[in-house]
Design a protein around this motif. Structure first.
Motif, PDB file in Angstrom:
ATOM      1  N   MET A   1       0.719  -1.295  -0.014  1.00  0.00           N
ATOM      2  CA  MET A   1      -0.049  -0.011  -0.039  1.00  0.00           C
ATOM      3  C   MET A   1       1.056   1.304   0.089  1.00  0.00           C
ATOM      4  SD  MET A   1      -0.861   2.510   2.290  1.00  0.00           S
ATOM      5  CE  MET A   1      -0.465   1.901   3.756  1.00  0.00           C
ATOM      6  N   ILE A   2       0.566   2.379  -0.947  1.00  0.00           N
ATOM      7  CA  ILE A   2       1.100   3.542  -0.842  1.00  0.00           C
ATOM      8  C   ILE A   2       0.234   4.618  -0.720  1.00  0.00           C
ATOM      9  CG2 ILE A   2       2.979   4.845  -2.050  1.00  0.00           C
ATOM     10  CD1 ILE A   2       2.846   2.871  -4.518  1.00  0.00           C
ATOM     11  N   LYS A   3       0.670   5.485   0.185  1.00  0.00           N
ATOM     12  CA  LYS A   3      -0.403   6.671   0.389  1.00  0.00           C
ATOM     13  C   LYS A   3      -0.190   7.901  -0.547  1.00  0.00           C
ATOM     14  CE  LYS A   3      -1.985   7.098   5.101  1.00  0.00           C
ATOM     15  NZ  LYS A   3      -1.710   7.116   6.385  1.00  0.00           N
ATOM     16  N   VAL A   4      -1.211   8.578  -1.028  1.00  0.00           N
ATOM     17  CA  VAL A   4      -1.245   9.611  -1.788  1.00  0.00           C
ATOM     18  C   VAL A   4      -0.835  10.808  -0.753  1.00  0.00           C
ATOM     19  CG1 VAL A   4      -2.664  11.239  -3.222  1.00  0.00           C
ATOM     20  CG2 VAL A   4      -2.738   8.657  -3.475  1.00  0.00           C
ATOM     21  N   THR A   5      -0.081  11.754  -1.257  1.00  0.00           N
ATOM     22  CA  THR A   5       0.283  12.903  -0.334  1.00  0.00           C
ATOM     23  C   THR A   5      -0.279  14.291  -1.090  1.00  0.00           C
ATOM     24  OG1 THR A   5       2.180  13.334  -1.591  1.00  0.00           O
ATOM     25  CG2 THR A   5       2.301  12.112   0.590  1.00  0.00           C
ATOM     26  N   ALA A   6      -0.698  14.086  -2.306  1.00  0.00           N
ATOM     27  CA  ALA A   6      -1.330  15.418  -3.117  1.00  0.00           C
ATOM     28  C   ALA A   6      -1.706  14.963  -4.369  1.00  0.00           C
ATOM     29  CB  ALA A   6      -0.120  16.551  -3.346  1.00  0.00           C
ATOM     30  N   VAL A   7      -2.898  15.502  -4.765  1.00  0.00           N
ATOM     31  CA  VAL A   7      -3.557  15.314  -6.171  1.00  0.00           C
ATOM     32  C   VAL A   7      -3.646  16.726  -6.852  1.00  0.00           C
ATOM     33  CG1 VAL A   7      -5.588  15.113  -7.066  1.00  0.00           C
ATOM     34  CG2 VAL A   7      -4.912  13.665  -5.232  1.00  0.00           C
ATOM     35  N   GLU A   8      -3.487  16.753  -8.126  1.00  0.00           N
ATOM     36  CA  GLU A   8      -3.173  17.775  -9.011  1.00  0.00           C
ATOM     37  C   GLU A   8      -4.500  18.385  -9.587  1.00  0.00           C
ATOM     38  OE1 GLU A   8      -0.411  17.243 -12.423  1.00  0.00           O
ATOM     39  OE2 GLU A   8       1.179  16.784 -11.003  1.00  0.00           O
ATOM     40  N   PRO A   9      -4.913  19.465  -9.327  1.00  0.00           N
ATOM     41  CA  PRO A   9      -6.147  19.949 -10.085  1.00  0.00           C
ATOM     42  C   PRO A   9      -6.247  19.622 -11.472  1.00  0.00           C
ATOM     43  CG  PRO A   9      -4.850  21.935  -9.182  1.00  0.00           C
ATOM     44  CD  PRO A   9      -4.067  20.572  -9.133  1.00  0.00           C
ATOM     45  N   ASP A  10      -7.394  19.277 -12.085  1.00  0.00           N
ATOM     46  CA  ASP A  10      -7.889  18.712 -13.166  1.00  0.00           C
ATOM     47  C   ASP A  10      -7.132  17.646 -13.873  1.00  0.00           C
ATOM     48  OD1 ASP A  10      -9.485  20.868 -13.479  1.00  0.00           O
ATOM     49  OD2 ASP A  10      -7.777  22.210 -13.919  1.00  0.00           O
ATOM     50  N   SER A  11      -6.747  16.772 -12.922  1.00  0.00           N
ATOM     51  CA  SER A  11      -5.992  15.335 -13.317  1.00  0.00           C
ATOM     52  C   SER A  11      -6.903  14.385 -13.091  1.00  0.00           C
ATOM     53  CB  SER A  11      -4.913  15.159 -12.259  1.00  0.00           C
ATOM     54  OG  SER A  11      -5.128  14.886 -11.055  1.00  0.00           O
ATOM     55  N   ILE A  12      -6.636  13.129 -13.835  1.00  0.00           N
ATOM     56  CA  ILE A  12      -7.128  11.878 -13.589  1.00  0.00           C
ATOM     57  C   ILE A  12      -7.523  11.591 -12.131  1.00  0.00           C
ATOM     58  CG2 ILE A  12      -7.137   9.370 -14.102  1.00  0.00           C
ATOM     59  CD1 ILE A  12      -5.420   9.919 -16.524  1.00  0.00           C
ATOM     60  N   ALA A  13      -6.551  11.579 -11.138  1.00  0.00           N
ATOM     61  CA  ALA A  13      -6.655  11.284  -9.895  1.00  0.00           C
ATOM     62  C   ALA A  13      -7.756  12.353  -9.299  1.00  0.00           C
ATOM     63  CB  ALA A  13      -5.150  11.744  -9.163  1.00  0.00           C
ATOM     64  N   GLU A  14      -7.851  13.410  -9.662  1.00  0.00           N
ATOM     65  CA  GLU A  14      -8.785  14.299  -9.053  1.00  0.00           C
ATOM     66  C   GLU A  14     -10.149  13.965  -9.552  1.00  0.00           C
ATOM     67  OE1 GLU A  14      -8.907  18.783  -8.291  1.00  0.00           O
ATOM     68  OE2 GLU A  14      -9.494  18.460 -10.214  1.00  0.00           O
ATOM     69  N   GLU A  15     -10.244  13.488 -10.880  1.00  0.00           N
ATOM     70  CA  GLU A  15     -11.589  13.148 -11.331  1.00  0.00           C
ATOM     71  C   GLU A  15     -12.061  11.844 -10.817  1.00  0.00           C
ATOM     72  OE1 GLU A  15     -12.359  11.713 -15.914  1.00  0.00           O
ATOM     73  OE2 GLU A  15     -11.317  13.338 -15.668  1.00  0.00           O
TER      74      GLU A  15
END
Ligand code: SF4
Length: 425
Positions: A1-15
């Motif tokens: 398991m890996i933790k996300v520390t930040a998500v970019e705006p308008d990215s796939i991850a945010e979507e």
């Protein structure tokens, strides 16, 4: 398991609704351990991603995306692999007390070797690591070989169970892995005939060993001087001759010099540095191999964009090692910019004067040296003397240093980066 520390705006991850704190559990049913798994397992156009949100909700996504489009998230840094060795010349043993905890960690991590070019000894690899290096084709790796003789290497590493490096590298080379290698030269242990044998053995690998550097061991006031010592001038001259004697054959057979002496080796030998062409692609410039020639090349390439400094006085902070070589760099820089460059060699007050590299300069010593200067418009500091958080080895921040000085300071890797824009108004 890996933790996300930040998500970019308008990215796939945010979507997808991923956020800081989301745990990435698996991709295509394979559990994730670190950034390597993430990068390699998500390289497909279609993936099945299993995540656990911060509120505990588990979600499985079927994701389709154009190849190469980033997911747009940052991951927690990997837990650093601890070193299994206890080298007499270890930098960590040479640290004074009272520094940041992280500085006392002996890391030896093949993942950082692949990603950032950090040298690793490969003595702490588990079966799973070996499989990953081969599966993900982690190449090139940067390997501290030091000596190919297993007994000498174990002695240098103070690790009686260190695997024999020749079969270890061969096993990887059979799967297409390539290596940049280094020999940290400890006089009386792995120079002379041992160095000759090591270079013979590494050369015999053929194209799998892309390069080899010979770097003189560096010690601080706190190092184990009863167990190791720095090389003499004569020992450095002998090592340079050993290196250079291999160039004709290397050029004839591989069209590269292949083995290089660190700038520090030439400096200690009292010999002139080789011309820039000797360093081929400057593959080990981060290891202090060809730094001066690389800087000269960068200045020549960027000369046209370095105007606007005519008549200014600019300080150049450096460790005492580079101070002897810097005039070769500052002279073309002065011609390109019209400015007058003044060396500010800083003695290392934390580790003692024998530690002469710029990367270990404490911010406090730089502050003292710059406070004593008058009339400078700007001072350039070696970029490598701060960490990713902008802190010097003594924990002073770059902002903290700037706040106490009457002149502008800039970090620089190659001068061109710091002189490409004018002084702050
Ligand atoms: S390999 Fe040797 S020098 Fe490097 S961290 Fe380990 S003990 Fe220190």
């Amino acid at each position: 398991m890996i933790k996300v520390t930040a998500v970019e705006p308008d990215s796939i991850a945010e979507e997808l609704g991923l956020k800081a704190g989301t745990e990435l559990v698996s991709v295509n049913g394979r559990e994730l351990e670190d950034f390597l798994d993430w990068e390699f397992l998500t390289a497909e156009e279609e993936i099945r991603l299993h995540v656990r949100q911060p509120d505990g909700e588990e979600i499985e996504f079927e994701i389709e995306r154009p190849l190469g489009e980033p997911m747009g998230l940052a991951l927690e840094p990997p837990r650093i692999r601890r070193c299994a060795n206890r080298c007499d010349f270890c930098f960590v043993d040479g640290l004074p007390e009272g520094l940041r905890d992280v500085l006392y960690i002996r890391d030896d991590d093949y993942r950082l070797s692949f990603r950032y070019g950090n040298f690793a000894t490969l003595t702490n690899l588990k079966r799973r690591d070996i499989e990953r290096i081969i599966e993900y084709r982690l190449s090139p790796l940067y390997v501290s070989v030091h000596a190919t003789d297993p007994g000498v290497r174990r002695y240098l590493l103070r690790n009686p169970t260190a695997p024999d490096i020749i079969p270890q590298l061969s096993g990887f080379a059979d799967h297409g892995i390539r290596f940049h290698t280094q020999v940290v030269m400890s006089p009386g242990v792995n120079d002379g005939a041992v160095l000759r044998q090591t270079l013979d053995d590494l050369w015999a690998f053929g194209p799998a060993v892309l390069s080899c550097s010979v770097v003189p061991v560096g010690l601080t006031e706190f190092s184990k001087h009863h167990l190791c010592r720095e090389p003499t001038t004569e020992e450095c001259v002998a090592a340079v001759l050993e290196v250079e004697s291999r160039w004709p054959a290397a050029l004839a057979q591989r069209e590269a010099h292949w083995v290089y002496g660190a700038d520090e080796l030439y400096l200690r030998a009292g010999l002139a540095l080789p011309e820039a062409g000797v360093y081929d692609g400057f593959e080990q410039v981060e290891n202090g191999v060809g730094s001066v020639r690389w800087l000269q090349q960068r200045i020549a390439t960027e000369a046209a964009s370095l105007g606007g400094w005519r008549g200014q006085r600019i300080g150049v902070v450096t460790g005492t090692a580079m101070a002897a070589l810097m005039p070769q760099v500052l002279e073309p820089l002065a011609r390109a910019t019209g400015a007058a460059f003044e060396l500010v060699p800083v003695v290392n007050t934390l580790f003692g004067p024998s530690v002469t590299t710029a990367g270990l300069l404490p911010g406090g010593a730089i502050r003292e040296a710059l406070t004593a200067q008058t009339g400078l418009a700007l001072a350039l500091l070696p970029g490598e003397c701060v960490n990713d958080d902008g802190r010097f080895i003594d924990n002073l921040s770059i902002e903290g240093l700037a706040a106490g000085l009457p002149l502008e300071i800039r970090l620089s890797k190659d001068f061109a980066d710091a002189l490409a824009f004018p002084l702050a108004a």
